[in-house]
Design a protein around this motif. Structure first.
Motif, PDB file in Angstrom:
ATOM      1  N   GLU A  54      69.293 -11.064  84.204  1.00 45.09           N
ATOM      2  CA  GLU A  54      70.484 -10.499  84.845  1.00 45.09           C
ATOM      3  C   GLU A  54      70.828  -9.140  84.242  1.00 45.09           C
ATOM      4  O   GLU A  54      71.200  -8.211  84.952  1.00 45.09           O
ATOM      5  CB  GLU A  54      71.668 -11.461  84.724  1.00 45.09           C
ATOM      6  CG  GLU A  54      71.517 -12.721  85.536  1.00 45.09           C
ATOM      7  CD  GLU A  54      71.538 -12.445  87.029  1.00 45.09           C
ATOM      8  OE1 GLU A  54      72.475 -11.788  87.508  1.00 45.09           O
ATOM      9  OE2 GLU A  54      70.598 -12.880  87.715  1.00 45.09           O
ATOM     10  N   LEU A  55      70.718  -9.030  82.930  1.00 41.61           N
ATOM     11  CA  LEU A  55      70.996  -7.761  82.255  1.00 41.61           C
ATOM     12  C   LEU A  55      70.039  -6.672  82.730  1.00 41.61           C
ATOM     13  O   LEU A  55      70.467  -5.550  83.040  1.00 41.61           O
ATOM     14  CB  LEU A  55      70.885  -7.928  80.741  1.00 41.61           C
ATOM     15  CG  LEU A  55      71.075  -6.652  79.921  1.00 41.61           C
ATOM     16  CD1 LEU A  55      72.514  -6.150  80.035  1.00 41.61           C
ATOM     17  CD2 LEU A  55      70.693  -6.894  78.471  1.00 41.61           C
ATOM     18  N   ASP A  56      68.747  -6.985  82.791  1.00 41.93           N
ATOM     19  CA  ASP A  56      67.759  -6.010  83.253  1.00 41.93           C
ATOM     20  C   ASP A  56      68.067  -5.541  84.673  1.00 41.93           C
ATOM     21  O   ASP A  56      68.035  -4.348  84.967  1.00 41.93           O
ATOM     22  CB  ASP A  56      66.350  -6.585  83.202  1.00 41.93           C
ATOM     23  CG  ASP A  56      65.835  -6.784  81.786  1.00 41.93           C
ATOM     24  OD1 ASP A  56      66.405  -6.189  80.848  1.00 41.93           O
ATOM     25  OD2 ASP A  56      64.858  -7.541  81.624  1.00 41.93           O
ATOM     26  N   GLU A  57      68.368  -6.495  85.540  1.00 42.33           N
ATOM     27  CA  GLU A  57      68.690  -6.157  86.930  1.00 42.33           C
ATOM     28  C   GLU A  57      69.952  -5.300  87.001  1.00 42.33           C
ATOM     29  O   GLU A  57      70.003  -4.301  87.712  1.00 42.33           O
ATOM     30  CB  GLU A  57      68.860  -7.437  87.754  1.00 42.33           C
ATOM     31  CG  GLU A  57      69.133  -7.194  89.208  1.00 42.33           C
ATOM     32  CD  GLU A  57      67.964  -6.533  89.941  1.00 42.33           C
ATOM     33  OE1 GLU A  57      68.224  -5.847  90.945  1.00 42.33           O
ATOM     34  OE2 GLU A  57      66.814  -6.679  89.506  1.00 42.33           O
ATOM     35  N   TYR A  58      70.970  -5.677  86.256  1.00 41.51           N
ATOM     36  CA  TYR A  58      72.229  -4.931  86.239  1.00 41.51           C
ATOM     37  C   TYR A  58      71.993  -3.507  85.745  1.00 41.51           C
ATOM     38  O   TYR A  58      72.480  -2.545  86.333  1.00 41.51           O
ATOM     39  CB  TYR A  58      73.235  -5.643  85.342  1.00 41.51           C
ATOM     40  CG  TYR A  58      74.525  -4.886  85.182  1.00 41.51           C
ATOM     41  CD1 TYR A  58      75.461  -4.853  86.202  1.00 41.51           C
ATOM     42  CD2 TYR A  58      74.793  -4.179  84.019  1.00 41.51           C
ATOM     43  CE1 TYR A  58      76.637  -4.145  86.064  1.00 41.51           C
ATOM     44  CE2 TYR A  58      75.959  -3.477  83.874  1.00 41.51           C
ATOM     45  CZ  TYR A  58      76.881  -3.458  84.894  1.00 41.51           C
ATOM     46  OH  TYR A  58      78.041  -2.748  84.753  1.00 41.51           O
ATOM     47  N   TYR A  59      71.243  -3.363  84.668  1.00 39.67           N
ATOM     48  CA  TYR A  59      70.995  -2.038  84.112  1.00 39.67           C
ATOM     49  C   TYR A  59      70.213  -1.170  85.092  1.00 39.67           C
ATOM     50  O   TYR A  59      70.522   0.002  85.273  1.00 39.67           O
ATOM     51  CB  TYR A  59      70.254  -2.147  82.785  1.00 39.67           C
ATOM     52  CG  TYR A  59      70.021  -0.798  82.151  1.00 39.67           C
ATOM     53  CD1 TYR A  59      71.085  -0.069  81.636  1.00 39.67           C
ATOM     54  CD2 TYR A  59      68.754  -0.249  82.083  1.00 39.67           C
ATOM     55  CE1 TYR A  59      70.888   1.166  81.065  1.00 39.67           C
ATOM     56  CE2 TYR A  59      68.545   0.989  81.511  1.00 39.67           C
ATOM     57  CZ  TYR A  59      69.616   1.695  81.007  1.00 39.67           C
ATOM     58  OH  TYR A  59      69.419   2.929  80.457  1.00 39.67           O
ATOM     59  N   GLN A  61      70.269  -1.359  88.316  1.00 46.86           N
ATOM     60  CA  GLN A  61      71.102  -1.028  89.467  1.00 46.86           C
ATOM     61  C   GLN A  61      72.293  -0.148  89.123  1.00 46.86           C
ATOM     62  O   GLN A  61      72.626   0.746  89.890  1.00 46.86           O
ATOM     63  CB  GLN A  61      71.616  -2.305  90.134  1.00 46.86           C
ATOM     64  CG  GLN A  61      70.546  -3.052  90.855  1.00 46.86           C
ATOM     65  CD  GLN A  61      71.113  -4.274  91.560  1.00 46.86           C
ATOM     66  OE1 GLN A  61      72.307  -4.549  91.522  1.00 46.86           O
ATOM     67  NE2 GLN A  61      70.247  -5.011  92.209  1.00 46.86           N
ATOM     68  N   ARG A  62      72.957  -0.406  87.975  1.00 44.74           N
ATOM     69  CA  ARG A  62      74.215   0.277  87.711  1.00 44.74           C
ATOM     70  C   ARG A  62      74.292   1.009  86.399  1.00 44.74           C
ATOM     71  O   ARG A  62      74.821   2.107  86.346  1.00 44.74           O
ATOM     72  CB  ARG A  62      75.353  -0.737  87.771  1.00 44.74           C
ATOM     73  CG  ARG A  62      75.458  -1.359  89.134  1.00 44.74           C
ATOM     74  CD  ARG A  62      76.695  -2.131  89.302  1.00 44.74           C
ATOM     75  NE  ARG A  62      77.842  -1.251  89.239  1.00 44.74           N
ATOM     76  CZ  ARG A  62      79.080  -1.665  89.195  1.00 44.74           C
ATOM     77  NH1 ARG A  62      79.338  -2.929  89.215  1.00 44.74           N
ATOM     78  NH2 ARG A  62      80.082  -0.816  89.134  1.00 44.74           N
ATOM     79  N   GLY A  63      73.830   0.395  85.340  1.00 41.15           N
ATOM     80  CA  GLY A  63      74.028   0.970  84.019  1.00 41.15           C
ATOM     81  C   GLY A  63      73.370   2.311  83.843  1.00 41.15           C
ATOM     82  O   GLY A  63      73.986   3.279  83.427  1.00 41.15           O
ATOM     83  N   GLU A  65      72.159   4.555  86.019  1.00 45.31           N
ATOM     84  CA  GLU A  65      72.602   5.654  86.878  1.00 45.31           C
ATOM     85  C   GLU A  65      73.984   6.162  86.476  1.00 45.31           C
ATOM     86  O   GLU A  65      74.249   7.342  86.536  1.00 45.31           O
ATOM     87  CB  GLU A  65      72.597   5.232  88.345  1.00 45.31           C
ATOM     88  CG  GLU A  65      73.657   4.226  88.711  1.00 45.31           C
ATOM     89  CD  GLU A  65      73.581   3.775  90.149  1.00 45.31           C
ATOM     90  OE1 GLU A  65      74.625   3.790  90.807  1.00 45.31           O
ATOM     91  OE2 GLU A  65      72.490   3.416  90.594  1.00 45.31           O
ATOM     92  N   THR A  66      74.872   5.278  86.046  1.00 44.74           N
ATOM     93  CA  THR A  66      76.225   5.693  85.724  1.00 44.74           C
ATOM     94  C   THR A  66      76.340   6.242  84.312  1.00 44.74           C
ATOM     95  O   THR A  66      77.256   6.978  84.012  1.00 44.74           O
ATOM     96  CB  THR A  66      77.220   4.541  85.923  1.00 44.74           C
ATOM     97  OG1 THR A  66      76.781   3.438  85.150  1.00 44.74           O
ATOM     98  CG2 THR A  66      77.322   4.156  87.384  1.00 44.74           C
ATOM     99  N   ALA A  67      75.432   5.868  83.424  1.00 45.21           N
ATOM    100  CA  ALA A  67      75.479   6.364  82.052  1.00 45.21           C
ATOM    101  C   ALA A  67      75.224   7.863  81.976  1.00 45.21           C
ATOM    102  O   ALA A  67      75.626   8.527  81.043  1.00 45.21           O
ATOM    103  CB  ALA A  67      74.459   5.607  81.191  1.00 45.21           C
ATOM    104  N   ARG A  68      74.582   8.394  82.983  1.00 51.74           N
ATOM    105  CA  ARG A  68      74.279   9.831  82.993  1.00 51.74           C
ATOM    106  C   ARG A  68      75.454  10.686  83.453  1.00 51.74           C
ATOM    107  O   ARG A  68      75.391  11.891  83.370  1.00 51.74           O
ATOM    108  CB  ARG A  68      73.082  10.082  83.908  1.00 51.74           C
ATOM    109  CG  ARG A  68      71.818   9.519  83.358  1.00 51.74           C
ATOM    110  CD  ARG A  68      70.658   9.944  84.210  1.00 51.74           C
ATOM    111  NE  ARG A  68      69.811   8.779  84.370  1.00 51.74           N
ATOM    112  CZ  ARG A  68      69.246   8.389  85.494  1.00 51.74           C
ATOM    113  NH1 ARG A  68      69.429   9.057  86.591  1.00 51.74           N
ATOM    114  NH2 ARG A  68      68.508   7.320  85.533  1.00 51.74           N
ATOM    115  N   ARG A  69      76.491  10.074  83.968  1.00 46.42           N
ATOM    116  CA  ARG A  69      77.635  10.862  84.481  1.00 46.42           C
ATOM    117  C   ARG A  69      78.437  11.496  83.391  1.00 46.42           C
ATOM    118  O   ARG A  69      78.530  11.089  82.316  1.00 46.42           O
ATOM    119  CB  ARG A  69      78.558   9.961  85.315  1.00 46.42           C
ATOM    120  CG  ARG A  69      77.911   9.520  86.572  1.00 46.42           C
ATOM    121  CD  ARG A  69      78.888   8.744  87.380  1.00 46.42           C
ATOM    122  NE  ARG A  69      78.179   8.214  88.515  1.00 46.42           N
ATOM    123  CZ  ARG A  69      78.687   7.366  89.367  1.00 46.42           C
ATOM    124  NH1 ARG A  69      79.896   6.933  89.222  1.00 46.42           N
ATOM    125  NH2 ARG A  69      77.995   6.941  90.370  1.00 46.42           N
TER     126      ARG A  69
END
Length: 69
Positions: A54-59, A61-63, A65-69
């Motif tokens: 679940e963590l891998d999938e979440y990262y 999909q979301r983690g 891409e958003t960490a670069r903002r």
């Protein structure tokens, strides 16, 4: 609790803690809005396996891409 957005460094640190997490008899985690406190029916692995999937999938999909903002 995994926050809504995680950086690559946070993601790697969590991955590095797998052996430590496997030492616990009970495990519960929250990834954003999802609570992981039991293995889904029919799942063949451990709850830690499920958490990391679940963590891998979440990262992916979301983690990341958003960490670069």
């Amino acid at each position: 609790m995994i926050p809504e957005f995680i950086s690559e460094k946070q993601y790697e640190e969590i991955k590095n803690e797998r052996a430590f997490l496997e030492t616990f008899d009970n495990f519960e985690a929250r990834i954003a809005e999802t609570t992981i406190d039991e293995i889904p029916p029919g799942y063949e692995g451990t709850i830690i396996d499920y958490f990391y999937e679940e963590l891998d999938e979440y990262y992916r999909q979301r983690g990341n891409e958003t960490a670069r903002r």
